[in-house]
Design an enzyme around this catalytic site. Sequence first.
Site, short mmCIF file in Angstrom:
data_model
loop_
_atom_site.label_atom_id
_atom_site.label_comp_id
_atom_site.label_asym_id
_atom_site.label_seq_id
_atom_site.Cartn_x
_atom_site.Cartn_y
_atom_site.Cartn_z
N GLY A 29 0.77 -1.23 0.00
CA GLY A 29 0.00 0.00 0.00
C GLY A 29 0.80 1.28 0.00
O GLY A 29 0.36 2.28 0.56
N ASN A 56 1.26 3.08 -2.61
CA ASN A 56 0.46 3.99 -3.44
C ASN A 56 -0.70 4.56 -2.63
O ASN A 56 -1.02 5.74 -2.71
CB ASN A 56 -0.05 3.26 -4.69
N LEU A 99 -4.42 -6.86 -6.97
CA LEU A 99 -3.96 -7.92 -7.88
C LEU A 99 -5.05 -8.82 -8.42
O LEU A 99 -4.79 -9.66 -9.27
CB LEU A 99 -2.89 -8.76 -7.17
N ASN A 110 -6.49 2.61 -12.42
CA ASN A 110 -5.47 1.65 -11.98
C ASN A 110 -4.09 2.26 -12.24
O ASN A 110 -3.91 3.01 -13.20
CB ASN A 110 -5.61 0.34 -12.78
N HIS A 142 -0.28 1.17 -13.09
CA HIS A 142 0.50 0.00 -13.54
C HIS A 142 1.95 0.44 -13.69
O HIS A 142 2.21 1.52 -14.25
CB HIS A 142 -0.06 -0.52 -14.87
N ASP A 176 -5.49 -3.89 -18.08
CA ASP A 176 -4.54 -2.82 -18.46
C ASP A 176 -4.85 -2.27 -19.85
O ASP A 176 -3.94 -1.89 -20.59
CB ASP A 176 -3.08 -3.35 -18.43
N GLU A 199 5.08 6.60 -9.64
CA GLU A 199 3.71 6.12 -9.46
C GLU A 199 2.97 6.98 -8.45
O GLU A 199 1.81 7.37 -8.64
CB GLU A 199 3.70 4.68 -8.95
C1 GRF Z 1 3.86 -1.88 -7.12
O1 GRF Z 1 4.75 -2.64 -7.92
C2 GRF Z 1 3.01 -1.04 -8.01
O2 GRF Z 1 3.66 -0.75 -9.20
C3 GRF Z 1 1.83 -1.90 -8.32
O3 GRF Z 1 1.66 -2.74 -7.20
C4 GRF Z 1 2.90 -2.85 -6.48
C5 GRF Z 1 2.69 -2.58 -5.02
O4 GRF Z 1 2.29 -1.27 -4.86
N1 GRF Z 1 0.70 -1.06 -8.60
P1 GRF Z 1 1.92 -0.73 -3.39
O5 GRF Z 1 3.24 -0.44 -2.71
O6 GRF Z 1 1.19 -1.85 -2.69
O7 GRF Z 1 1.10 0.48 -3.59
#
Ligand code: GRF
Length: 195
Positions: free
Chosen positions: A11, A13, A87, A104, A106, A147, A176
């Site tokens: 998490g 992001n 995922l 999303n 990516h 995607d 990101e």
């Molecule tokens: C990262 O590789 C990101 O690029 C993808 O999921 C992975 C984990 O992201 N979206 P996060 O640290 O859980 O946000």
Amino acid sequence: FKIAVLISGGGTNLQSIIDNIENGYLENCAIEMIISDREGAYGLERGKKSGIKTYCVDRKKHKGNLSEEILKIVDGKVDLIVLAGYLSILKGDIIKKFKNKIINIHPSLIPAFCGNDMYGIKVHERALEYGVKVSGCTVHFVDEGTDTGSIIIQKTVPVYVEDTPEELQKRVLVQEHKALSEAIKLISQGKISIK
Ligand code: GRF
């Protein structure tokens, strides 16, 4: 502007959205809830620390109706669904009900290195194997494909021959975090339209 964030793992992001709400960059936004498809995702802890409602809809217990369970939680409650390191594949009614309201992030420059089996560190391993000189990340709308939705923002990073997948992932992750909040801000301000 109400947001649901879907996660599966660490998490970072998600954390970048939490931080950008707190520092005022995402001034009119609020995370209404965080939903994980697996127990123990650290992103749930991040939510609890920030006093955000969290749900876990375990993908193993809800085989086949995961998207429906998630729709029940978010329906009518949020303006945007953000997949941030999520995922599982969203499908069915939720895609229609939230048309152009699901985004999303990516970790590659779509259409390169994307698809069902392309997530996490594997994306960076493939980019290095291929020998690209530039990589980066993409924020896109989610449609029925994987995607494949309209691209909103992309940010690039240089790739060096001696890079390890972890080093490349770390460099991309910084971008990101920026790209995701930029996209959310634009959408919350009504500045994004699909041509
Ligand atoms: C990262 O590789 C990101 O690029 C993808 O999921 C992975 C984990 O992201 N979206 P996060 O640290 O859980 O946000």
